[in-house]
Design an enzyme around this catalytic site. Structure first.
Site, PDB file in Angstrom:
ATOM      1  N   GLU A 195       0.883 -53.676  -5.656  1.00 37.25           N
ATOM      2  CA  GLU A 195       0.908 -52.310  -5.398  1.00 37.25           C
ATOM      3  C   GLU A 195      -0.125 -51.654  -4.741  1.00 37.25           C
ATOM      4  OE1 GLU A 195       3.284 -51.540  -9.674  1.00 37.25           O
ATOM      5  OE2 GLU A 195       1.394 -50.541  -9.330  1.00 37.25           O
ATOM      6  N   PHE A 250       4.084 -45.585 -10.791  1.00 40.16           N
ATOM      7  CA  PHE A 250       4.289 -47.058 -10.899  1.00 40.16           C
ATOM      8  C   PHE A 250       4.773 -47.677 -12.181  1.00 40.16           C
ATOM      9  CE2 PHE A 250      -0.327 -45.677 -11.356  1.00 40.16           C
ATOM     10  CZ  PHE A 250      -0.627 -46.098 -12.813  1.00 40.16           C
ATOM     11  N   ARG A 257      -5.809 -38.864 -17.153  1.00 39.65           N
ATOM     12  CA  ARG A 257      -6.123 -40.083 -17.569  1.00 39.65           C
ATOM     13  C   ARG A 257      -6.732 -39.887 -18.972  1.00 39.65           C
ATOM     14  NH1 ARG A 257      -8.422 -44.930 -15.076  1.00 39.65           N
ATOM     15  NH2 ARG A 257      -8.230 -43.808 -13.040  1.00 39.65           N
ATOM     16  N   LYS A 287      -3.391 -49.481  -4.217  1.00 38.38           N
ATOM     17  CA  LYS A 287      -4.302 -48.694  -5.315  1.00 38.38           C
ATOM     18  C   LYS A 287      -4.525 -47.402  -4.454  1.00 38.38           C
ATOM     19  CE  LYS A 287      -8.179 -48.944  -8.359  1.00 38.38           C
ATOM     20  NZ  LYS A 287      -8.343 -47.447  -8.228  1.00 38.38           N
ATOM     21  N   LYS A 318      -7.244 -55.098 -10.047  1.00 38.92           N
ATOM     22  CA  LYS A 318      -7.598 -54.315  -8.988  1.00 38.92           C
ATOM     23  C   LYS A 318      -8.397 -55.084  -7.882  1.00 38.92           C
ATOM     24  CE  LYS A 318     -11.205 -51.581 -11.349  1.00 38.92           C
ATOM     25  NZ  LYS A 318     -11.513 -50.278 -11.542  1.00 38.92           N
ATOM     26  N   GLU A 358       0.089 -42.013 -10.106  1.00 39.21           N
ATOM     27  CA  GLU A 358      -1.165 -41.309  -9.322  1.00 39.21           C
ATOM     28  C   GLU A 358      -0.447 -40.061  -8.735  1.00 39.21           C
ATOM     29  OE1 GLU A 358      -4.574 -42.315  -8.704  1.00 39.21           O
ATOM     30  OE2 GLU A 358      -4.586 -44.060 -10.091  1.00 39.21           O
ATOM     31  N   ARG A 388      -7.557 -54.177 -22.157  1.00 32.76           N
ATOM     32  CA  ARG A 388      -7.677 -55.460 -22.987  1.00 32.76           C
ATOM     33  C   ARG A 388      -6.696 -56.385 -22.150  1.00 32.76           C
ATOM     34  NH1 ARG A 388      -3.790 -56.579 -26.255  1.00 32.76           N
ATOM     35  NH2 ARG A 388      -2.854 -54.622 -25.878  1.00 32.76           N
TER      36      ARG A 388
END
Length: 502
Positions: A210, A296, A232, A212, A371, A261, A365
């Site tokens: 995807e 997403f 966030r 970023k 990314k 986002e 985790r």
């Protein structure tokens, strides 16, 4: 009944050791001694947080206090919890003076060690967030339950004290009662850096790739006509983003929780500077700068929770409810490189590669989301800044940068930089750092370790100069990240992973 002195002692034991096992055992030992009504406030204190959240006390107020300490410890956890609530409720005319008086009363009952702890607690200097992983393991050990059950309950509740109370009160069954609740934010799943696109694809196997985006993370909850939007860090911004509220209210569903986002676009469809997007989060109306959402993930749809399902199933739900607002993506490995180039050409940061078999899990985790960017960047914690020279005289310039300690200690210093700072940023950080100041010497102002800055660098190298054994190479400031807290910063492990051959 447990005294504040016991919390202070445990906190010092945790700070004095680098052993994660020892930290966990020390915290678990104290948790196991608590009365039921002490669990919530004590858990917050152990995590370096004020029970109940912020209390409206700044460092200027704390620095002005000079109170004779008590000779012996008498304060209980309940006393401290009640006193903090009392400070939080003070408002109106003269509230600053009345808060100072209330704090003076609390500190007058505290020993010297307890005073130091309380001042750092109110000032945010203990609130590192990195202790969360250790706290989760300690709660599991104290309650004798699997760590995974505590971690999942924390993700769904977003509140460590509530999670600890459930674990210690009712064990696994109580932890299992936590469900995704539409309207209550879920702690977000995060991505960790990958060395390259090919490396991420090889590691994850069947994956989606995807864009970023150079935007700000949002989580949107809808229940009927009621819509809430969170950042966030789980801060609600619903009133500031009416266009997002209207858009989600118009989706063809009864209830939904979407992860994604948002960003502001220019007339050509390219992203505006990140700071312009973030400026909307503190506004009371949309004004003229509209935000565009790109989702997403789908965590809930029409009464069905999806967090434990594989990503491929969650993406199917997302395509069903909001197909026109999906982030650009491909599940074809052959298209991955082209999508990466398209993302960069469109003005975005790179791509995120995600394991299609992975459930939704909070934090970094595991390595299910990776990314990939064309340049190395790290989100680091500002520890201090040195006064500048020459043209920068009178400004705080050279930043001291720290990485998150995954074992719950204070941030680990990995370098300094004064590069990339515009005149505007210099002026802002000079004023802001002095508001966050904890102490200073002739050349340096030290601040509470909760401010995150995004750093671009050419790499890292081994170095005995800093405690982590590594140092940044040619580091420069890209931007500050008000959407992130210290718990979201990159760990020392992420920094070391950039070593040649790491």
């Amino acid at each position: 009944m447990v005294l504040l002195a016991d919390v202070v002692t445990t906190s010092r034991e945790v700070a004095a050791t680098r052993s994660r096992k020892a930290k966990t055992a020390s915290i678990a030992g104290l948790l196991g001694r608590l009365d039921p009504e002490e669990v919530r406030p004590a858990t917050a204190l152990l995590a370096g947080e004020l029970p109940g959240g912020r209390a409206g006390v700044g460092w200027s107020t704390l620095a002005a206090l000079d109170v004779e300490p008590a000779p012996e410890p008498t304060l209980t956890i309940g006393d401290v919890d009640s006193a903090i609530d009392g400070v939080r409720l003070i408002s109106g005319s003269g509230s600053g003076q009345r808060r100072a008086e209330a704090l003076t009363g609390l500190l007058g009952k505290a020993t010297a060690a307890e005073q130091e702890f309380l001042v750092r607690l109110f000032g945010g200097e203990l609130r590192q967030g990195a202790l969360e992983g250790v706290m989760i393991e300690a709660i599991a050990a104290a309650a004798r339950v699997p760590t995974e059950g505590v971690r999942r309950a924390f993700m769904l509740s977003g509140r460590l004290p509530a999670t600890a109370e459930a674990a210690l009160r009712g064990g696994e069954p109580a932890l299992g009662e936590f469900r995704l609740e539409v309207g209550r934010p879920v702690r977000p799943m995060l991505a960790s850096p990958a060395e390259s696109l090919d490396a991420a694809l090889a590691e994850l196997g069947e994956a989606t790739v995807e864009y970023k985006l150079d935007g700000a993370r949002i989580q949107v909850h809808r229940d009927g006509d009621e819509v809430r939007v969170y950042t966030r860090t789980l801060r609600e911004i619903t009133r500031s983003v009416p266009e997002l509220v209207d858009l989600v209210r118009g989706l063809d569903c009864r209830s939904v929780v979407l992860d994604g986002e948002t960003l502001a676009l220019d007339d050509g469809g390219r992203p505006r500077p990140f700071q312009e997007t973030m400026s909307r989060f503190g506004a009371q109306s949309s004004r003229e700068l509209l935000l565009h959402p790109y989702f997403f993930d789908c965590l809930h749809l029409d009464g069905t929770d999806l967090v434990d399902l594989p990503l491929r199933d969650r993406l199917d739900a997302l395509s069903k409810v909001a197909p026109q607002h999906r982030i650009p993506a491909t599940a074809t490995a052959e298209r991955a490189a082209a999508l990466f180039e398209e993302a960069l050409a469109d003005g975005h940061e790179g791509v995120v590669v995600k394991d299609l078999d992975s459930p939704y899990a909070a934090g970094r985790r595991g390595r299910a989301w990776r990314k990939v960017k064309p340049e190395h960047t790290l989100d680091l914690i500002v520890l201090a800044a040195e006064w500048g020279h020459g043209r920068r005289r009178g400004h705080l310039s050279n930043l001291h940068l720290g990485a998150r300690d995954p074992d719950g200690g204070p941030p680990i210093m990995v370098g300094k930089t004064f590069k990339g700072l515009t005149d505007e940023l210099l002026a802002w950080q000079t004023a802001e750092f002095q508001r966050r100041e904890t102490h200073r010497d002739d050349w340096t102002v030290h601040i509470a370790p909760d401010l995150v800055v995004e750093i671009e660098l050419d790499g890292v190298q081994t170095s005995p100069r800093y405690p982590g054994g590594v140092a940044l190479r040619f580091a420069r400031v890209l931007r500050y990240r008000p959407d992130k807290d210290a718990a979201s910063a990159d760990s020392i492990e992420a920094v070391r992973a950039l070593l040649p051959g790491g």
